[in-house]
Scaffold this motif. Structure first.
Motif, PDB file in Angstrom:
ATOM      1  N   ASN B 214     -23.757   5.525  17.358  1.00 40.58           N
ATOM      2  CA  ASN B 214     -22.680   4.634  17.475  1.00 40.58           C
ATOM      3  C   ASN B 214     -22.877   3.343  16.778  1.00 40.58           C
ATOM      4  O   ASN B 214     -23.806   2.653  16.705  1.00 40.58           O
ATOM      5  CB  ASN B 214     -23.098   4.103  19.122  1.00 40.58           C
ATOM      6  N   LEU B 215     -21.723   3.178  15.765  1.00 34.69           N
ATOM      7  CA  LEU B 215     -22.084   2.103  14.921  1.00 34.69           C
ATOM      8  C   LEU B 215     -22.014   0.750  15.392  1.00 34.69           C
ATOM      9  O   LEU B 215     -22.524  -0.055  14.868  1.00 34.69           O
ATOM     10  CB  LEU B 215     -20.696   2.219  14.214  1.00 34.69           C
ATOM     11  N   GLY B 216     -21.379   0.465  16.711  1.00 35.37           N
ATOM     12  CA  GLY B 216     -21.175  -0.689  17.311  1.00 35.37           C
ATOM     13  C   GLY B 216     -22.472  -1.079  17.629  1.00 35.37           C
ATOM     14  O   GLY B 216     -23.157  -2.296  17.422  1.00 35.37           O
ATOM     15  N   VAL B 217     -23.343  -0.107  18.136  1.00 26.93           N
ATOM     16  CA  VAL B 217     -24.571  -0.537  18.759  1.00 26.93           C
ATOM     17  C   VAL B 217     -25.597  -0.840  17.617  1.00 26.93           C
ATOM     18  O   VAL B 217     -26.311  -1.880  17.441  1.00 26.93           O
ATOM     19  CB  VAL B 217     -25.316   0.712  19.409  1.00 26.93           C
ATOM     20  N   ILE B 258     -13.543   5.357  15.320  1.00 30.41           N
ATOM     21  CA  ILE B 258     -14.046   4.546  16.547  1.00 30.41           C
ATOM     22  C   ILE B 258     -12.857   3.773  17.281  1.00 30.41           C
ATOM     23  O   ILE B 258     -12.166   3.083  16.429  1.00 30.41           O
ATOM     24  CB  ILE B 258     -14.822   3.530  15.919  1.00 30.41           C
ATOM     25  N   PRO B 259     -12.576   4.053  18.453  1.00 29.92           N
ATOM     26  CA  PRO B 259     -11.554   3.062  18.859  1.00 29.92           C
ATOM     27  C   PRO B 259     -12.066   1.812  19.141  1.00 29.92           C
ATOM     28  O   PRO B 259     -13.003   1.585  19.910  1.00 29.92           O
ATOM     29  CB  PRO B 259     -11.165   3.882  20.436  1.00 29.92           C
ATOM     30  N   GLU B 260     -11.480   0.907  18.616  1.00 34.01           N
ATOM     31  CA  GLU B 260     -11.966  -0.694  18.602  1.00 34.01           C
ATOM     32  C   GLU B 260     -11.358  -1.490  19.726  1.00 34.01           C
ATOM     33  O   GLU B 260     -10.215  -1.246  20.041  1.00 34.01           O
ATOM     34  CB  GLU B 260     -11.609  -1.132  17.438  1.00 34.01           C
ATOM     35  N   GLN B 529     -14.203  12.931  19.422  1.00 32.18           N
ATOM     36  CA  GLN B 529     -13.541  12.036  20.681  1.00 32.18           C
ATOM     37  C   GLN B 529     -12.072  11.644  19.991  1.00 32.18           C
ATOM     38  O   GLN B 529     -11.160  11.747  20.644  1.00 32.18           O
ATOM     39  CB  GLN B 529     -14.326  11.131  21.134  1.00 32.18           C
ATOM     40  N   ALA B 530     -12.111  11.046  18.814  1.00 33.28           N
ATOM     41  CA  ALA B 530     -10.990  10.565  18.334  1.00 33.28           C
ATOM     42  C   ALA B 530     -10.028  11.675  18.119  1.00 33.28           C
ATOM     43  O   ALA B 530      -8.598  11.406  18.603  1.00 33.28           O
ATOM     44  CB  ALA B 530     -11.200  10.118  16.804  1.00 33.28           C
ATOM     45  N   THR B 545       3.967  14.114  30.211  1.00 32.63           N
ATOM     46  CA  THR B 545       3.302  14.413  31.524  1.00 32.63           C
ATOM     47  C   THR B 545       2.386  12.826  31.830  1.00 32.63           C
ATOM     48  O   THR B 545       2.399  12.114  30.841  1.00 32.63           O
ATOM     49  CB  THR B 545       1.956  15.159  31.065  1.00 32.63           C
ATOM     50  N   SER B 546       1.963  12.680  32.908  1.00 31.56           N
ATOM     51  CA  SER B 546       1.458  11.327  33.343  1.00 31.56           C
ATOM     52  C   SER B 546       0.001  11.658  33.195  1.00 31.56           C
ATOM     53  O   SER B 546      -0.439  12.783  33.487  1.00 31.56           O
ATOM     54  CB  SER B 546       1.920  10.893  34.654  1.00 31.56           C
ATOM     55  N   TYR B 547      -0.892  10.580  32.797  1.00 34.88           N
ATOM     56  CA  TYR B 547      -2.271  10.795  32.860  1.00 34.88           C
ATOM     57  C   TYR B 547      -3.048   9.889  33.802  1.00 34.88           C
ATOM     58  O   TYR B 547      -2.567   8.554  33.883  1.00 34.88           O
ATOM     59  CB  TYR B 547      -2.921  10.451  31.426  1.00 34.88           C
ATOM     60  N   LEU B 548      -3.935  10.176  34.597  1.00 38.57           N
ATOM     61  CA  LEU B 548      -4.762   9.372  35.285  1.00 38.57           C
ATOM     62  C   LEU B 548      -6.149   9.601  34.544  1.00 38.57           C
ATOM     63  O   LEU B 548      -6.636  10.434  34.554  1.00 38.57           O
ATOM     64  CB  LEU B 548      -4.924   9.651  36.573  1.00 38.57           C
ATOM     65  N   PHE B 549      -6.411   8.609  33.628  1.00 38.50           N
ATOM     66  CA  PHE B 549      -7.530   8.499  32.503  1.00 38.50           C
ATOM     67  C   PHE B 549      -8.912   7.852  33.308  1.00 38.50           C
ATOM     68  O   PHE B 549      -8.759   6.651  33.524  1.00 38.50           O
ATOM     69  CB  PHE B 549      -7.134   8.107  31.490  1.00 38.50           C
ATOM     70  N   ILE B 550      -9.813   8.721  33.459  1.00 39.41           N
ATOM     71  CA  ILE B 550     -11.027   8.051  34.092  1.00 39.41           C
ATOM     72  C   ILE B 550     -12.032   7.958  33.181  1.00 39.41           C
ATOM     73  O   ILE B 550     -12.336   8.941  32.502  1.00 39.41           O
ATOM     74  CB  ILE B 550     -11.713   8.867  35.286  1.00 39.41           C
ATOM     75  N   SER B 551     -12.626   6.654  32.980  1.00 38.64           N
ATOM     76  CA  SER B 551     -13.573   6.549  31.913  1.00 38.64           C
ATOM     77  C   SER B 551     -14.328   5.314  32.235  1.00 38.64           C
ATOM     78  O   SER B 551     -14.246   4.508  32.883  1.00 38.64           O
ATOM     79  CB  SER B 551     -12.791   6.275  30.640  1.00 38.64           C
ATOM     80  N   HIS B 552     -15.378   5.221  31.464  1.00 42.54           N
ATOM     81  CA  HIS B 552     -16.385   4.069  31.796  1.00 42.54           C
ATOM     82  C   HIS B 552     -16.400   3.351  30.260  1.00 42.54           C
ATOM     83  O   HIS B 552     -16.847   2.434  30.212  1.00 42.54           O
ATOM     84  CB  HIS B 552     -17.819   4.484  32.029  1.00 42.54           C
ATOM     85  N   ASP B 553     -15.594   3.893  29.368  1.00 40.13           N
ATOM     86  CA  ASP B 553     -15.619   3.247  27.861  1.00 40.13           C
ATOM     87  C   ASP B 553     -14.355   2.517  27.743  1.00 40.13           C
ATOM     88  O   ASP B 553     -13.148   3.087  27.748  1.00 40.13           O
ATOM     89  CB  ASP B 553     -15.771   4.350  26.918  1.00 40.13           C
ATOM     90  N   LEU B 554     -14.540   1.148  27.644  1.00 41.14           N
ATOM     91  CA  LEU B 554     -13.212   0.397  27.683  1.00 41.14           C
ATOM     92  C   LEU B 554     -12.597   0.665  26.252  1.00 41.14           C
ATOM     93  O   LEU B 554     -11.265   0.328  26.187  1.00 41.14           O
ATOM     94  CB  LEU B 554     -13.582  -0.912  27.882  1.00 41.14           C
ATOM     95  N   SER B 555     -13.116   0.917  25.250  1.00 46.10           N
ATOM     96  CA  SER B 555     -12.608   1.246  24.109  1.00 46.10           C
ATOM     97  C   SER B 555     -11.737   2.148  24.046  1.00 46.10           C
ATOM     98  O   SER B 555     -10.528   2.212  23.184  1.00 46.10           O
ATOM     99  CB  SER B 555     -13.527   1.096  22.911  1.00 46.10           C
ATOM    100  N   VAL B 556     -12.145   3.208  24.534  1.00 45.26           N
ATOM    101  CA  VAL B 556     -11.340   4.471  24.768  1.00 45.26           C
ATOM    102  C   VAL B 556     -10.066   4.208  25.576  1.00 45.26           C
ATOM    103  O   VAL B 556      -8.858   4.637  25.286  1.00 45.26           O
ATOM    104  CB  VAL B 556     -12.223   5.671  25.169  1.00 45.26           C
TER     105      VAL B 556
END
Lengths: 315, 688
Positions: B214-217, B258-260, B529-530, B545-556
């Protein structure tokens, strides 16, 4: 949950199991074909005599009443009278229980430390010549039934080179420790089997533990290898090994039955076999119940030790 | 540079048998000065962990084919086992990726910290225990005396990693090796651990070799970084130089994938292809088959190590010719111009769900109810993406399971196109709502081929018959960029990214109206991932299509969703259009989540906020505002007693908090007094 509450719960569960076992034993003995009165008086007995005996033994009462009477007596320590010996069952059973316990205890005292050592050594030197030899020997020993090993040992040590007695017959009431030589062969048979089984289980769970991240972490802390093996790996490997001993307690008891019969050793196992042969119903019922208790208690002990060793199971 | 603490030169390590050797690391050289933090980054399989363990002298079946590892002028690879043991834990210590598995489950935490102290420093039991307690205090664990007596499994993930760090610091090592120390942790926990690492580093002057993908880390922790690709070092330099003016195409591709959080482009750049097979490496430059800049020479000649400026090296033929700016990928123009006045496709009202947790077995047990959802309401329009964000334990996956029909809610309602849904639903409705699971490993039947897996929904819902099935399967495989040749493969023959693509193809085979994506990319490498996120967008555009996108990653989430709902302990705390939710005023919880995300861009994002502690036991949620136990902006008593009101700030935007929007805005726009940890300047070498 506290350890004591857990144990209390397990004891309650054990009681439930025993009730089930007693019902089953009673059902098998009383519902299966064959009649106790005929067994006692023989085929030539007159119907009148049979009826008289039945009523004297309470066999003409309804099944429910008979079960409750029987279990009531058992709970009060009155195990009835042996049909074969014509003596009260309780003292015979007690003496033989002691004998079996001595045999089992000696087997465990000898086999557990040896098996752990062999298992740890095999795991530490996994893949070495020693490890492969131990695995092969273990598979070979375990594949042979106890009576085969027993017969071979008798053949070698009592017949070809008569250094040890091939039978452990003894006077009623005698302490088996008073004739130690007679104990050697029965113990040897049981120890060999236990060793084969337990050392391989220890080996497997040690290999597992030695490959774990926490053992790697301990090594990379710079701790000496022996400390890593004993303190970090063995501690974790013991729990599954001991759980296995508990699970196999029934197997050990089975081994006792075979070995006691083979060497005419006056234990509970031999008593059970004899009472089946003699249709000695009161003795049989009492013996089965006692073995069930021993089995339950053995499992309980193994569980408690596992719990002590593995803090994760406690919560 | 002063005399380096660690100096690795020409290191080559291989694994395997004599017949088939896999060269995992080849000709790697770098040095770390005393007190310096050096980051080693790369995708999984790049050899970074092999290098870390080689420095510890732990090769684990690997063989050193060439090179040396000098630690204070002694070659670690030439030390006797005794010399190694005295070095390990005392001079060099390690922090591992998965803290729980690295702690002995049967030993108390305190003992695991203390044993190294006793062994290396010869302290008595009592003195070592006192020392261990002070170490646990130093890593900010509460009540060290009591904590020492607990077992690892009784601690939270963040606490476990603190214990591992305390264990590593026990003998005041000069070099600390951290192997992906925050990878398994929640984003808020990760941020706190990284703060701790920075703090300990400046307090103790310990040098750090920091391994991460993880480049951000890495940016947050390291002075210099090295970029590893398939076992070779491609680029090395000061962190800010490498991240802002990358001189190697691989680094550039990594950065663009990386999604920023601060940048929203429609497409993420993905890196084509995958890591090369290490047993048959490409000729010339090993990266050339995947390199967007590759020319003829790249396939024929291995590039020299080029020093583009002092201390910044790159292994590329065109290191000096690469443009400075990271070109924004402009492959797709704006795509989200859906007509106004959308009707909700999915409507969830006051949804409640509790699990029954039984206390041990059988007739002696009793049960307690653990709420997972406590009145959740959301709406998803046709063709829209709504993201649900939260830490583990927030109830976001339970919500997904209720909507798709895998769990039966205990209250509230779910409507799909105006029709209420129950757990047992007609086949047509089941077809309309599909799900993509987090772990494709477990979601694909290992005994079916890819074609069988994708054909199943086609047959089940009677969408195609006969040869049309095969044709449709190929269409779907093409749509997820796999191609026909994969149809006869079994899941075990696929990589993680390929498996997830099969899952996506299977979900779309049913021609669904709504697809629930439950953390579909969290188990995958960043470059994969990208690519997957791009494909999901592509499919959405094609099928509406509609998406309900569950994630803990805010940048995604920032990248993929139009609207966001932030969940905590079974409740939604904030909801609104994505762009607005990322701007203040936002709920203090959202604020903390945003400030916890590591980023590669050096722009300050305002004051830093850290959440302390872990999510409370859901069986006993806090009274009043569920977040008050961890809230950094807590007002006082009112937060503990009263449920917070909903505050509407703009159209479709609302949050639940006692603090009114004006006050929150003022709080959150304060001048940046304590900014996100700036890149460390050239610090003077630490004296010792």
């Amino acid at each position: 949950m506290s350890l004591s509450r857990l144990i209390l719960r397990r004891v309650a569960l054990l009681a439930l199991v025993l009730v089930a076992v007693s019902l089953l034993t009673f059902a098998i003995v009383n519902i299966l074909p064959g009649d106790v009165a005929t067994a006692i008086l023989g085929e030539s007995a007159t119907p009148a005599d049979l009826a008289a005996l039945r009523s004297r033994m309470g066999l003409d009462l309804p099944l429910g009443t008979r079960y409750l009477t029987w279990i009531g007596h058992m709970l009060r320590g009155d195990f009835g009278t042996s049909l074969a010996f014509n003596l009260p069952v309780a003292p015979i059973l007690l003496w033989r229980l002691g004998n079996s316990a001595i045999l089992a205890a000696l087997v465990l005292i000898i086999s557990v430390p040896c098996a752990l050592t062999l298992g740890v050594v095999a795991a530490v030197y996994e893949g070495s010549l020693l490890d492969r030899f131990l695995s092969l020997a273990a598979v070979f020993t375990f594949a042979l039934p106890e009576f085969v090993i027993g017969l071979v040992l008798i053949l070698v040590f009592s017949i070809l080179y008569p250094v040890l007695p091939g039978s452990s017959l003894m006077e009623p009431g005698l302490n088996p420790l008073s004739q130690p030589l007679a104990l050697v062969l029965p113990i040897l048979v049981l120890v060999l089997h236990q060793l084969a089984h337990l050392s391989q289980i220890t080996r497997a769970s040690m290999i597992n533990a030695l490959g774990s991240n926490y053992v790697r972490a301990a090594r990379l802390k710079g701790l000496p290898p022996a400390l890593v093996v004993v303190k970090h790996a063995l501690r974790n490997a013991l729990a599954p090994a001991i759980a296995e001993v508990g699970m196999n307690f029934g197997y050990v008891l089975g081994g006792l039955v075979v070995v006691e019969t083979l060497f005419s050793y006056a234990g509970v196992g031999q008593l059970m076999v004899m009472s089946v042969e003699n249709r000695d119903v009161p003795t049989l019922e009492a013996t089965v119940l006692v073995i069930a208790v021993a089995y339950g208690v053995g499992n309980l002990l193994a569980d408690i030790v596992s719990l002590r060793l593995n803090p994760r199971l406690r919560s | 540079m002063t005399q380096p603490l660690l100096d690795i030169a020409g290191l080559a390590v291989s694994y395997g048998t004599t017949n088939r050797r896999v060269p995992a690391v080849r000709n790697v050289s770098f040095a770390i000065a005393p007190g310096e933090a050096y980051g080693l980054i790369g995708e999984s399989g790049s050899g970074k962990t092999t290098i870390a363990f080689a420095v510890m002298g732990h090769l684990n079946g690997g063989r050193v084919d060439a090179g040396r590892i000098l630690f204070r002028d002694r070659d670690i690879l030439a030390l006797s086992p005794q010399e190694l043991a005295s070095l390990r834990g005392r001079s060099i210590a390690m922090v591992y990726q998965d803290p729980l598995s690295s702690l002995n489950p049967t030993l108390r935490v305190g003992e695991q910290v203390a044993e190294g102290i006793r062994h290396h420093r010869g302290l008595s039991h009592r003195a070592a225990a006192a020392e261990a307690a002070s170490l646990l205090d130093q890593v900010h664990l509460p009540d060290p005396a009591r904590l020492m007596l607990r077992y690892p499994h009784e601690l939270s993930g963040g606490q476990q990693q603190r214990v591992v760090i305390a264990m590593a610091l026990a003998c005041r090592p000069q070099l600390l090796i951290m192997d992906e120390p925050t990878t398994g942790l929640d984003v808020t926990t990760e941020a706190v651990i990284l703060d701790l690492v920075a703090e300990l580093r400046s307090a103790l002057g310990v040098a750090i070799l920091f391994i991460s993908h993880n480049l951000g880390v890495v940016r947050r922790v390291c002075d210099r970084i090295g970029v590893l690709y398939a076992g070779e070092l491609m680029e090395e330099g000061r962190t800010e130089k490498v991240l802002q003016r990358p001189r190697h195409p691989y680094t550039r591709s990594l950065l663009r994938s990386i999604p920023e959080i601060g940048r929203r482009s429609e497409r993420l750049a993905s890196i084509a292809g995958s890591l090369p097979d290490l047993t048959s490496l490409p000729s010339g430059c090993i990266f050339h088959p995947r390199c967007p800049e590759a020319r003829d020479i790249c396939a024929s000649a291995a590039p020299p190590v080029e020093e583009v400026e002092p201390g910044h090296i790159s292994r590329c033929h065109f290191a000096r010719d690469l443009p400075d700016a990271l070109a924004e990928d402009t492959a797709s123009a704006s795509m989200k111009d859906l007509p106004e006045g959308r009707k909700p496709l999915l409507r969830v009202v006051d949804l409640e769900m509790h699990y029954v947790r039984s206390r041990r077995f059988g007739p002696f047990g009793r049960t307690i109810r653990v709420p997972a959802l406590s009145g959740v309401g959301i709406e998803v329009a046709a063709g829209e993406t709504l993201a649900i964000v939260g830490e583990s334990g927030s109830g976001k996956s339970t919500l997904a399971r209720c909507i798709v029909g895998l769990a039966a809610p205990t209250g509230g309602s779910i409507e799909f196109e105006g029709t209420p849904l129950t757990a047992t639903r007609p086949r047509a409705t089941r077809r309309d709502i599909q799900i993509i699971f987090q772990n494709p490993e477990a979601a694909l039947n290992p005994f079916h081929t890819v074609a069988e897996i994708i054909a199943r929904p086609l047959r089940l819902y009677g969408l195609r018959e006969g040869p049309a099935i095969r044709q449709r399967v190929i269409e779907l495989l093409d749509a997820v960029k796999l191609g026909e040749r994969f149809s006869t493969h079994y899941p075990r023959e696929l990589s993680g990214g390929e498996k997830q693509r099969v899952s996506i193809a299977r979900a779309f085979a049913a021609e669904p109206r709504l697809v629930i994506c439950d953390e579909p990319t969290s188990a995958l490498d960043i470059s994969v991932q990208a690519a997957l996120l791009n494909e999901l967008k592509e499919l959405q555009r094609r099928y509406g299509t509609s998406y309900l996108f569950i994630s803990h990653d805010l940048s995604v989430v920032r990248h993929i969703a139009e609207r966001v709902a932030v969940m905590y302990l079974g409740l939604i705390l904030e909801t609104g259009p994505t762009a607005e939710v990322f701007q203040p005023p936002h709920h203090p919880y959202t604020e903390a989540l945003i400030s916890a995300v590591p980023t590669v861009s050096p722009v300050d994002r305002g004051p830093v906020l850290r959440l302390q502690g872990s999510v409370p036991d859901p069986a006993n949620p806090p009274a009043g505002c569920v977040f008050h136990t961890r809230c950094p902006r807590k007002l006082g008593r009112v937060c503990e007693t009263d449920a917070p009101p909903w505050r509407h700030t703009s159209a479709g935007r609302a949050y639940a908090c006692h603090i009114p929007p004006e006050d929150l805005l003022a709080l959150q726009q304060q001048p940046t007094t304590e900014t996100d940890r700036p890149l460390p300047e050239m610090e003077e070498p630490h004296e010792r």
